[in-house]
Write a protein that holds these residues in place. Structure first.
Motif, short mmCIF file in Angstrom:
data_model
loop_
_atom_site.label_atom_id
_atom_site.label_comp_id
_atom_site.label_asym_id
_atom_site.label_seq_id
_atom_site.Cartn_x
_atom_site.Cartn_y
_atom_site.Cartn_z
N TYR A 107 -4.05 82.97 99.24
CA TYR A 107 -5.45 82.18 100.91
C TYR A 107 -4.44 82.96 101.59
O TYR A 107 -3.23 83.26 102.18
N ASP A 128 -3.16 88.71 100.97
CA ASP A 128 -3.34 87.63 100.84
C ASP A 128 -1.99 86.93 101.04
O ASP A 128 -1.48 88.12 100.56
N HIS A 173 -3.29 72.48 99.35
CA HIS A 173 -2.81 73.30 100.67
C HIS A 173 -1.90 73.10 101.55
O HIS A 173 -0.80 73.90 101.41
N THR A 212 -8.07 77.73 104.06
CA THR A 212 -8.29 76.31 103.11
C THR A 212 -9.47 75.68 103.44
O THR A 212 -10.88 75.13 102.83
N VAL A 223 -11.45 82.94 97.82
CA VAL A 223 -10.07 82.84 98.66
C VAL A 223 -11.11 81.88 100.05
O VAL A 223 -10.89 82.58 100.60
N HIS A 232 0.92 74.89 98.75
CA HIS A 232 0.93 76.52 99.34
C HIS A 232 1.94 76.72 100.22
O HIS A 232 2.68 77.39 100.28
#
Length: 446
Positions: free
Chosen positions: A385, A359, A172, A16, A12, A175
């Motif tokens: 993440y 995470d 992204h 990101t 991960v 999330h």
């Protein structure tokens, strides 16, 4: 409900993406040499200007024109700033067990457990509030986000021909959206801080189709521009968003002279307008572990007037079975940027260390395109993440809950409620915390 589960088992990326601290000016590169942000107040005729974005409430334009044309007009202007996407290398992870993603996702959400989100939901779930996600796009069809996104108000600023309500620019934004407002009514999914809030998808990152087969996975976004981000924030305020989240992960240090001085005024004008409209904007501070110490010679793009700049924290050794850990969730993450006077709050963003369980676990959607660039749909699922990108939406979700519980509050009062109830841990340096570590439940019930 039939769920297609995708899990990031091999790595991960921290946050990101990081949009690098070295921003490229659009006034010096090829076909992009004519993109500028202009103060409309000093502009006479707008003939010969190709308007990219209008920001009428703050009298700003993003245009394509020659520099000579703008100099002749006498209006203050500066080159728009391209924000290049620079992915972090994946970090090693312990493999997830087969049960991850097939049961109750809340057991992996140490962030929501620590923030006592179920207790806060006894007061409010965020009903009656609206949160803008200024990012890479929200997968409105994800099982945990179905019915959460107002597509009529959503808008693409990405200039790539794709629309909204899908992860065109990568996973992204999905999330981030899940951290804010994933539904708490799905079977076996995750929850967001404010599942009763309405989300608005304001996409500023386009699809990076050239990344297929290259160094950048196709789930990552393409470049954007600072003027585009400012236009999205103005629009969020125009449509009455109570919060706007900018998990952009970039920081651009601007000297208070020349074009840097102009950009400082742009940030102030846009930020003050948003705050006056009742929109509290939350920012990710960045993921490269350096100081953002404020000084009088430079300003920082994440320090837009009236916003909340957020650093990241995370536990070490979190065990989903026992809900115990070796280090607490409020311990600073090694990658987080920091600085006294630069950070307003710290919030759960994930540790980015050896174990993925440390995470932030939430929804993802991996976009699929054919060779001609046609969007084919997305693979829905969940992943862990880490990054300040995951910390900022914790604050945005908390802001929605506070606003829902106190509809009479303006943006400043919501901000005060969040900072007043935060606490600074004694065992860590103040440079990571600003007013302190976010306490969502205390902000709602206090």
């Amino acid at each position: 409900m039939n769920r297609r589960i995708f899990l990031a088992r091999t790595g991960v990326s921290i946050g990101t993406l990081t949009l690098g601290s070295t921003a490229a000016s659009a006034a010096t590169e090829g076909d992009e040499a004519r993109r500028f942000v202009v103060d409309r107040r000093g502009l006479g005729s707008e003939a010969d200007l190709e308007v990219v974005h209008e920001m009428d409430p703050v009298d700003l334009l993003v245009v394509r024109a020659t520099e000579e044309r703008l100099e002749d007009a006498g209006a203050p202007f500066a080159p728009d700033v391209r924000l290049p996407a620079e992915p972090h290398a994946p970090v090693d992870r312990e493999p997830a067990g087969d049960e991850v993603g097939t049961g109750d996702g809340f057991r992996y959400q140490w962030d929501k457990q620590d923030q006592r989100i179920p207790e806060a939901h006894e007061v409010t779930r965020g009903e009656g509030t609206r949160v803008a996600i200024i990012d890479s796009g929200i997968a409105a069809g994800h099982p945990d986000l179905e019915g959460q996104v107002n597509l009529a108000l959503s808008r693409s600023f990405a200039e790539d021909g794709y629309g909204v309500g899908a992860p065109y620019g990568g996973t992204h934004g999905t999330h981030v959206a899940g951290i804010v407002a994933a539904s708490d009514e799905t079977d076996g999914g995750v929850i967001g801080s404010a599942p009763g809030a309405e989300l608005v998808d304001l996409r500023v990152f386009g699809a990076n189709l050239e990344s297929r087969g290259g160094d950048v996975p196709p789930g990552y976004w393409a470049d954007t521009y600072m003027g585009t981000v400012m236009a999205a924030l103005v629009y969020a305020a125009e449509i009455g968003c109570d919060a706007a989240n900018l998990s952009l992960g970039w920081t651009w240090r601007m000297r208070q002279e020349g074009w840097g001085r102009f950009w400082g005024k742009v940030h102030q004008r846009v930020g003050n307008y948003a705050r006056g409209q009742g929109t509290l904007h939350t920012h990710a501070s960045g993921n490269w572990g350096e100081s953002l110490q404020f000084n009088r010679d430079e300003t920082d793009s994440s320090q837009t007037a009236g916003g909340i700049t957020t650093s990241a924290t995370g536990p070490v050794g979190f065990d989903p079975e026992t809900e115990e850990y070796d280090e607490p969730p409020y311990s600073p993450s090694t990658y987080t940027t920091h600085g006294v006077g630069a950070i307003d709050l710290a919030a759960p963003g994930g540790k980015g260390g050896e174990s993925q369980y440390d995470d932030v676990y939430n929804a993802i959607a991996l976009p699929q395109f054919d060779e001609d660039g046609e969007y084919l749909g997305a693979e829905y699922g969940y992943a862990f993440y880490a990054g300040t990108s995951m910390a900022a939406p914790q604050v945005a979700g908390a802001a929605a809950l506070v606003k829902s519980a106190h509809s009479e509050y303006n943006a400043n009062q919501v901000r005060i409620a969040l900072t007043r109830t935060a606490e600074r841990p004694d065992e860590y340096e103040n440079k990571y915390y600003g007013s302190g570590y976010l306490d969502t439940c205390a902000a709602v019930t206090g």
